[in-house]
Design a protein around this motif. Structure first.
Motif, PDB file in Angstrom:
ATOM      1  N   THR A  39       0.827  -1.207   0.000  1.00 17.89           N
ATOM      2  CA  THR A  39       0.000   0.000   0.000  1.00 17.89           C
ATOM      3  C   THR A  39       0.856   1.249   0.000  1.00 17.89           C
ATOM      4  O   THR A  39       0.565   2.214  -0.706  1.00 17.89           O
ATOM      5  CB  THR A  39      -0.936   0.003   1.233  1.00 17.89           C
ATOM      6  OG1 THR A  39      -1.714  -1.186   1.208  1.00 17.89           O
ATOM      7  CG2 THR A  39      -1.846   1.204   1.231  1.00 17.89           C
ATOM      8  N   SER A  43       0.821   3.871  -2.968  1.00 17.69           N
ATOM      9  CA  SER A  43       0.425   5.242  -2.657  1.00 17.69           C
ATOM     10  C   SER A  43       1.464   6.234  -3.168  1.00 17.69           C
ATOM     11  O   SER A  43       1.123   7.263  -3.750  1.00 17.69           O
ATOM     12  CB  SER A  43       0.242   5.402  -1.151  1.00 17.69           C
ATOM     13  OG  SER A  43      -0.084   6.719  -0.829  1.00 17.69           O
ATOM     14  N   ASN A  47       0.812   8.982  -6.082  1.00 17.29           N
ATOM     15  CA  ASN A  47       1.031  10.420  -5.866  1.00 17.29           C
ATOM     16  C   ASN A  47       1.957  11.005  -6.919  1.00 17.29           C
ATOM     17  O   ASN A  47       1.742  12.120  -7.390  1.00 17.29           O
ATOM     18  CB  ASN A  47       1.573  10.675  -4.462  1.00 17.29           C
ATOM     19  CG  ASN A  47       0.517  10.474  -3.392  1.00 17.29           C
ATOM     20  OD1 ASN A  47      -0.668  10.573  -3.667  1.00 17.29           O
ATOM     21  ND2 ASN A  47       0.946  10.180  -2.185  1.00 17.29           N
TER      22      ASN A  47
END
Length: 93
Positions: A39, A43, A47
């Motif tokens: 994760t 992430s 981004n």
């Protein structure tokens, strides 16, 4: 075929006893750690992709605005040119 030596299960042992350096033990208890790492990586990647997309969208928006202004100016110039031609043609009659 005789049974000599250890069975397959004896050779490989209990899978929960095996330790993976990156993720900890492979047992049921480490599933959360694996998911946390995945994760976090996802992430971070998301981004980065998002910021690149925002920059790309800003560039596309700027190009579209400049293009629209050029079209507007060209159309305006074209109508003025046609109007002048029509007026010159009418005034000579």
């Amino acid at each position: 075929m005789g049974s000599n030596g250890n069975s397959w299960a004896d050779q490989w042992g209990n899978q929960n006893d095996v330790v993976d350096e990156d993720y900890g033990s492979k047992g049921k208890t480490s599933g959360g750690k694996k998911i946390e790492k995945v994760t976090a990586v996802a992430s971070t990647s998301f981004n980065k992709a998002k910021s690149v997309a925002v920059v790309g969208a800003d560039k596309a928006k700027s190009a579209a605005v400049v293009g629209a202004k050029k079209v507007k100016n060209g159309t305006s110039f074209g109508f003025k040119w046609i109007k002048e031609k029509c007026q010159k043609g009418n005034s000579t009659k």
